[in-house]
Write an enzyme that holds these catalytic residues in place. Structure first.
Site, PDB file in Angstrom:
ATOM      1  N   HIS A 116     -13.908 -31.714   4.963  1.00 53.33           N
ATOM      2  CA  HIS A 116     -13.894 -31.610   3.506  1.00 53.33           C
ATOM      3  C   HIS A 116     -13.153 -29.923   3.105  1.00 53.33           C
ATOM      4  CE1 HIS A 116     -15.504 -30.566  -0.403  1.00 53.33           C
ATOM      5  NE2 HIS A 116     -15.217 -31.881  -0.788  1.00 53.33           N
ATOM      6  N   SER A 142     -13.690 -31.721  -6.142  1.00 55.32           N
ATOM      7  CA  SER A 142     -13.589 -30.794  -4.916  1.00 55.32           C
ATOM      8  C   SER A 142     -12.031 -30.551  -4.457  1.00 55.32           C
ATOM      9  CB  SER A 142     -14.314 -31.509  -3.869  1.00 55.32           C
ATOM     10  OG  SER A 142     -15.469 -31.315  -3.928  1.00 55.32           O
ATOM     11  N   ASN A 177     -18.804 -34.844  -9.461  1.00 51.09           N
ATOM     12  CA  ASN A 177     -18.311 -36.268  -9.415  1.00 51.09           C
ATOM     13  C   ASN A 177     -19.313 -37.469  -9.919  1.00 51.09           C
ATOM     14  OD1 ASN A 177     -16.173 -35.080  -8.220  1.00 51.09           O
ATOM     15  ND2 ASN A 177     -17.026 -34.996  -6.185  1.00 51.09           N
ATOM     16  N   ASP A 211     -17.567 -23.902   2.404  1.00 48.48           N
ATOM     17  CA  ASP A 211     -17.405 -25.372   2.209  1.00 48.48           C
ATOM     18  C   ASP A 211     -17.873 -25.773   3.703  1.00 48.48           C
ATOM     19  OD1 ASP A 211     -16.287 -28.189   2.271  1.00 48.48           O
ATOM     20  OD2 ASP A 211     -15.293 -27.412   0.423  1.00 48.48           O
TER      21      ASP A 211
END
Length: 496
Positions: free
Chosen positions: A162, A317, A252, A132
């Protein structure tokens, strides 16, 4: 309480106060003098890097969304300066109840009971690699279990947030699933939250290398995705073949997850999002490539701006690390499980027929409860029996490879076929250990094509097992037994 240190130059008469508890990222409570004018306040916020989130004119308060670096400027605008009495951070307070998304994991049906029970497992001894933006490893909810492993950039910091949020859900002490797991930061994404295929593959390759060095149970958590990429998919398949469980976000975009890499890879555990009412949100990708759903709306977790900072986010996520955490809980209990075993356990233990608005996704909601109850209520039974298998004995020492079957050293198989092997060593002590590998090459009658590793079992016990599906085509295969430590005898049971 006292004034916040470091915020110098605050020129009006209001004070910035310190309060206890985890702060909500960039949110400030401004207490105002009675009779303040909301319209005038709002007009002052136009085209500024801050905004009013909430207004309580009964109690003379507003909530301001403002980065800390701008809070002094925000409070010194003309009208705000005249009406602000005092200011403090907006913070999280909680009862003994756990966050809804964590609470949802250990019970089949709503309403939630405010508890989270992992049956005395917390993921201890399992490595979760967060591929990430990095992790703020000093955050208090990690308790020293988060460490830097790899960065594709010159620095080892999470300048986006994130990755820190994802890590908190996977294994944070308050907002996480596997609260004893090792959290490994693998930074492949920029401060803007984007990354190249090259960097992501580099991170995956590093994790494969580390898995082989540490020989600990491992999970890759990938809250990322993009357009279909065979190169990225191949790297993920290599990780799974090396014995690493891979969990990835469905995406998404409100579209078919089968158009997304690495979500489209069948051996990856692909995760869609659900909300606290068991509904799929419109943004969550769907389809047959989605394996399971988990909480992905209104998810509070750790943030990168401070060691107590939190943020509330949504997305697949956010759903993905719930499954990564459950995978770690399973691997603590059963450290010799293969990625296929973990995949099967999670899917067969899932709560069925509770989700709605799924479109074409399977109706499976993440569940982790009592191991025995999970197994009894599902079709998944794990054992080391190899039906209709050939048996060959062997002897191997450290660093040595023995190929099976013994006469030819390889065999031909055609889809559909399950490739199955069980390796048993005759020494149960830690003095001798061997691993088993499945190699594949395309059929080439000149024998010029390369062998490729497709599956590995490399645990620390006296038994190893591989189950691998040949889904299409025809190819040549070989079973390889590799001596890892010491020297001794073994028996290999295998299909061909």
């Amino acid at each position: 309480m006292g004034e916040v240190r470091g915020l110098k130059g605050f020129m009006n008469n209001a004070k910035i106060l310190v309060s206890q508890g985890p702060p909500i990222n960039n949110e400030w409570i401004v207490h105002l003098e009675p009779g303040f004018n909301v319209t005038t306040l709002e007009e002052e916020q136009v085209e500024q890097p801050w905004s009013i989130l909430q207004v309580d004119d009964v109690n003379n308060m507003i909530v301001l969304d403002c980065p800390e670096s701008f809070i002094i400027h925000a409070l010194n605008t003309t009208y705000m300066k005249s009406v602000a009495a005092y200011v403090e951070r907006n913070r999280v307070f909680s009862t003994t109840a756990v966050p809804w998304n964590i609470d949802r994991i250990d019970q089949r049906s709503l309403p939630l009971d405010g508890r989270y029970d992992t049956m005395d497992t917390d993921g201890t001894g399992v490595d979760i690699y967060i591929i990430d933006t990095g992790i703020r490893t000093t955050h208090r909810i990690f308790g020293g279990r988060a460490t830097w492993e790899y960065s594709a950039f010159p620095d080892s910091t999470d300048c986006n947030g994130h990755g820190t949020h994802v890590a908190g859900t996977a294994g944070g002490s308050i907002y996480g699933v596997a609260r004893g797991a090792n959290l490994k930061a693998v930074r492949v994404m920029s401060c803007e939250g984007s990354g190249s295929t090259f960097n992501i593959i580099g991170g995956i390759k590093h994790v494969i290398k580390r898995k082989r060095e540490t020989r600990r149970p491992a999970v890759i958590s990938m809250s990322l995705g993009g357009a279909a990429s065979e190169t990225l998919d191949d790297a993920v398949r290599e990780a799974i073949a090396a014995g690493i469980v891979v969990v990835a976000a469905a995406g998404n975009d409100g579209r078919d997850a089968c158009a997304v890499s690495p979500a489209r890879v069948p051996a990856v555990i692909t995760v869609g999002a659900s909300d606290k009412f068991d509904k799929r949100p419109a943004f969550s990708n769907y389809g047959k490539c989605v394996d399971i759903s988990a909480g992905g709306v209104d998810i509070v977790s750790s943030w990168n701006t401070g060691d107590e900072a939190l943020n509330n986010l949504q997305g697949t996520s956010m759903a993905t690390p719930h499954v990564s955490g459950v995978a770690a809980l399973i691997l603590e209990k059963y450290p010799n499980y293969s990625p296929r075993d973990v995949h099967s356990f999670i899917l067969s233990s899932a709560t069925s027929d509770h989700l709605f608005n799924l479109r074409t996704s399977p109706n499976r909601l993440l569940f982790f409860g009592d191991f025995g109850a999970s197994l009894q209520s599902s079709s998944f039974q794990r054992d080391f029996e190899c039906e209709n298998c050939i048996t060959e004995p062997g002897h191997v020492k450290k660093g040595e490879q023995v190929r099976h079957p013994g006469m030819m050293g390889y065999f031909t198989a055609r889809a559909p076929k399950v490739m199955h092997a069980v390796l048993r060593t005759e020494d149960d002590s830690l003095e001798f250990d061997a691993d088993v590998f499945l190699m594949r090459r395309d059929i080439d009658y000149l024998r010029t094509s390369d062998w490729k590793l497709v599956a590995t079992s490399s645990g620390m016990g006296s038994e190893e097992e591989i189950l691998w599906d040949l889904e299409e085509g025809e190819a040549e295969f070989a079973w390889i037994v590799l001596g890892y430590r010491g020297e001794g005898a073994y028996t290999l049971h295998f299909t061909q």
